[in-house]
Structures are given as C-alpha cells and as structure tokens.
Scaffold this motif. Structure first.
Motif: not given
Lengths: 177, 390
Positions: B286, B172, B289-290
C-alpha cells in the motif's frame, strides 16, 4: 485532471462508520466511478475508535489516503478533535451540534445537523443518525448522484430497514441548515 | 466483466477460486479472517473443501497434504500465524509442493496491533523456514484489484515452479474496499492477462531431477509407488538419503529452478525513473500508492523525484537500483527492512535512506518534504517516540 473527492468518516465502533463508507463506495462503483476505502480500527481500538477514509474519483486513484478531506463526517467529539487538523478552508464538516460545536480555530465550514434527535423524533431510534448525515452529505456531493446513493443504500443494508433508511436519507438531504 | 465494491480479502478469495484452488485450511486472524470466512462459503459452492485447522502450523501441513493429494491449496493468515508456518513451509519447499500462502501484515512484533497495517515480514517471507538452501517467491499486491491478480499469479507460479508462493499483503490491502473487476468468461480472463496451469501428475520414477527445469508435474500421492515426499533429503526418485551429493543436487535444484527463470517472476512498477530523478522513493504494498501520488505531485511541482515499486519482492530485484541516486524507502515499520536490501543493491555512490511508520500511511506532503530535505543534503531526523492523545 481527474476529479478527486476525499471523505473522512470517524466515530466510535457501532456508529456506522464503515457502513456509511460502504454505501458511498457502492454508490460510486454503481455509477462507474473509482473508489477506495481504508478502514482503521487498530491502533486506537481500545478507545473504540473507527475511521473510514473514502476517496472517489472519475480516474484511477493512486494514494488512498485522505490527507485534505473535502468532507468530514464527525460522529464524535473525539473523532473531530483527532482529525480536525487535516481540514482546510475547502473542508465541510458535518456534525451533530449536540455532540460537539464548531471549533473557531478550524478554517473548515461546519454543517451542524441534530441527526440523533431528528432520528429519534422522526424514526423512533437514534440508530438512523448516520444515514441522515449521509443524506446531508449527498446534497453537497454532486459527483455521486442521489439515485446511486439510494441504490447503494439498498445494496448494503438489510431489506427490512430499507424504508426507514430511505426516509432517514431524505430527512438529511432535505434538512435546511 | 463483473464490477463490484469489495475488500482485498474477497479479491484474494475470488482470485484463488479462479486459479483453481479447491482446498483452504486456515485459522482465523485479523486482518485475514474474511479470507477464511469467504472460503468457507465459496469453496463448497465450487466443489472444494474448507477446513478450520487447530492452528496455522496444522493449516499449512493440511494444505501441503491436500496438494500432494492433487488439489490446489491455499492458506491465509497474518504475522502471528505466519511465523507458525516455519515447519510446513520447509516441507513445501523441500518436497516441491505447489501451495499458496497469504500473509496480511499487521503491526508487530508478536500479536502487536490487529487492525492496523505493518510491513514486518519482508525478511521473514524470504526465510520462512530454517536450513537455507532454497529461494522463495514472494509477490506484494498494493490494491484490491492487484490482490486478485497476484493471487492468480501465485497459483500459476506455484504450479510451474512446484514451490510455495507467498502473497505478502498488508492490512490496508485486505481490509480495504475498492473497485474489483473479475472475469466472467475465459476470454475476459485472457484480456485481463490472467493465466492458470492445471494440476498435472508426475508419473515418476524421477521426481526430483538435479536440474533447474520447471514445469515438472508435482508428486501426487496415489499415482506413484511409495512415499515420494518427506522431510528428508530425497534422491531423484524420492527416497530418503543422508548422502551429501544428493543433498547438493537437491539444494542446487531448489535454488536454481527459481533463479534461472526470473523472467517469469520479476515484476516492478516505476514512475519517472528515466527522467533524471535525484531522489527515488521505493516502496511495496500500500505505501507504494502514496509513492506514486507523491511522484506525480512532486513532478508537477518541478521536483526531480522518481518511484520504484517492486511487485515481486523475492528474489530481490537488484537491477531496479542500478542507477546512482538518493533512494528513500517508505515502509510500515520502524526498524527498516526493505532499506537494507536496497542499500545492498544500490549502485555505487548512491545514498539510501529510510522513512518508516507503523499503522498509518505517510501523506504525500510528508514524503515531498523529505524529498526536499534529501535534495538539500539535510540529514533526516526521527522522533525518538511520541504519544498521541485520544
């Protein structure tokens, strides 16, 4: 609080799923907005499926995941069936009614647009259907200006096809649903 | 500042070029192919060299050779190529060759799934070669901009520490498109906090001192007498030896040049960890970030949740987990890798749990549901496996 717009684009490989996302993202960047786009073409590659998850915001974007799409450009029935569950009452699903029809069980607002027929009739090729849908999205997306999108379109597409794509965009933007 | 809409692969390319990379040898592989593609176009423009190798093993050996010849070098791959670095990575560690290695993790094991993100090389990046007796520097970007910054940082650390530095990304990060800002002048670079170290030449005669000092110029062949880089244990002057005392001195240096200068390496991002969190989400790349979004959303809902993102993965930052809490690692794998290290590092009395998936990120809602379960003391259960219709 930053304004955050989530756009899901999905369909088969070759339908412009990534290209439309690139144009949207380019337009947002041109306008000084933040944007992220995740591309998936892995787990389901064997079915030919592609998905772009685009987030546009006037502030920093932490999670790039489209969890509750504000807009869903569903280029195929399979894409619609796979992701309709993410859609809520605020979601707008843009689709070609010849590809699939609205699902009454989904609380979203459906905007049917016969993009492929329109592309064939007006521009001589169904290949412009995706930009027609982008034009229709543009009418619903005040955060990104029409001028930015048209500039993004020129930056992300071959110059030989700018004129036809501008017409396709305009057809979608002015289509009365 | 130049502002573009681009991929992590483009960001890594531009970061490497800004850092002074002038040699790229690699073998194309999804989702890192565009790094090779971009390098093949950009390096000749900058007076550098691009070479497609016959495989990844050769690629990193070529980078090592180029670096020994005085060029800053980089290679990039994904898991199936990363595993082939085992041999040349060892050469780079032992001969103290500055080189940068990018791994965009996809779903494994082996060739797995190409265009979907995974995080299966957390431990492999720590021990990419055999034999032990070394420490590894690994940096994990979580965005396109971060991929640019950490690639620059990787070259900086590689030069100062005289060691291979791994940029451990995921599909991603490298395939994803995002706003990318790059400096157009040295002043702008300084403003962005970017640093680079020019390649220097070690004139000898001491190449491998038994000290933990950094900033010792690397061996550059042609400037020294004789071969001062090989796969054998070196004396301090770079001669091959089978003497265990020299071996001990060499191993001590490889370990302690890194452990004694962790202030240059350690980096992390945290969210609400000083605000009495009961549950702390932990992720790199990635998924972090969530985690950030989940912490912000959770706090807005009154949940006592915090988040930790190790930016440098190795050496592992035990001190990040010194608070007694319920930790939940969020990873793109099914076997749980980061969780094992957090379990080892977490303060006494902590609980450490694992949330994993391959190919897809979690949603904020899923993470917050899990946080609520953990707060309520409900045991986490996992589906054995499930199929999805498509």
């Amino acid at each position: 609080m930053a304004e955050r717009v989530e756009i899901l684009i999905s369909g088969y490989g070759g339908q412009g799923v990534v290209r439309i996302g690139q144009i949207l993202g380019q337009a947002a960047v041109n306008q000084g907005l933040y944007t992220t786009m995740l591309i998936s073409h892995g787990t389901e590659t064997r079915g030919g499926y592609v998905r772009s998850q685009v987030v546009i915001s006037d502030g920093f974007i932490a999670s790039p995941v489209v969890e509750r799409p504000d807009f869903f450009l569903a280029f195929s029935r399979e894409a619609h069936d796979k992701f309709k569950g993410l859609c809520g009452a605020q979601s707008v699903i843009l689709h070609n009614p010849e590809t699939f029809v609205a699902d009454a069980a989904v609380p979203a607002r459906y905007l049917p647009l016969p993009a492929e027929a329109l592309a064939q009739d007006e521009l001589g090729s169904p290949v412009y259907a995706n930009v027609i849908l982008l034009g229709a999205l543009s009418g619903q997306l005040p955060l990104v200006s029409e001028a930015s999108l048209l500039r993004g379109l020129e930056e992300r597409l071959d110059a030989r096809f700018h004129e036809a794509n501008r017409r396709a965009f305009s057809l979608g933007r002015n289509f009365r649903i | 500042m130049k502002r573009t809409f681009d991929t992590g692969n483009a960001a890594i390319t531009e970061g490497a070029l800004w850092a002074g990379c002038r040699l790229f040898a690699g073998y194309p592989i999804t989702p890192a192919t565009e790094i090779a593609e971009n390098m093949s176009r950009r390096l000749p423009q900058e007076g550098g060299f691009y070479l497609q190798a016959e495989d990844e093993n050769a690629a990193l050996h070529i980078c090592n050779g180029g670096s020994l010849g005085g060029l800053k070098a980089m290679t990039a791959t994904s898991g199936p190529g990363f595993i082939l670095f085992a041999d040349p990575f060892g050469w780079a560690v032992s001969s103290e060759i500055p080189v940068v290695i990018v791994n965009s993790q996809r779903v494994g094991p082996v060739s797995g799934i190409t265009g979907a993100p995974g995080q299966g090389e957390f431990y492999l990046s720590r021990y990419l070669t055999h034999g032990g007796n070394y420490e590894t520097i690994v940096l994990a970007p979580n965005s396109v901009q971060d991929a640019f910054r950490l690639t620059v940082r990787a070259f900086y650390l590689a030069e100062r520490f005289r060691t291979p530095v791994i940029v451990l990304a995921d599909q991603m990060v490298t395939d994803g498109w995002e706003t990318l800002q790059t400096p157009e002048s040295e002043a702008e670079a300084r403003e962005m906090g970017l640093e680079r170290v020019e390649r220097r030449v070690n004139p000898g005669p001491v190449f491998y001192p038994a000290s933990s000092d950094i900033d010792i110029p690397p061996v550059v062949l042609g400037h020294n007498t004789g071969a001062a880089a090989s796969d054998w244990t070196p004396t301090d002057r770079g001669h091959d030896t089978e003497d265990v005392t020299w071996q001990h001195k060499h191993a001590w240096r490889l370990i302690h040049k890194i452990l004694d200068h962790r202030d240059l390496i350690d980096e992390a991002q945290t969210w609400s960890v000083d605000d009495d969190p009961e549950v702390i989400l932990v992720a790199y790349g990635t998924p972090s970030r969530v985690v950030q979004s989940a912490v912000e959303a959770g706090r807005a809902q009154g949940l006592k949740v915090g988040g930790i993102r190790p930016v440098s993965l190795w050496p592992f930052q035990d001190a990040l987990f010194s608070r007694k809490a319920i930790y939940l690692t969020v990873e793109l794998n099914w076997d749980g890798q980061l969780v094992r290290e957090v379990r080892r590092a977490a303060a006494a009395g902590s609980e450490v749990h694992f949330w994993g998936r391959c190919g897809e990120l979690p949603s904020v809602a899923e993470l917050l549901d899990t946080v609520r379960q953990l707060q309520a003391g409900v045991a986490l259960t996992r589906d054995a496996w499930r199929t999805e219709k498509w």
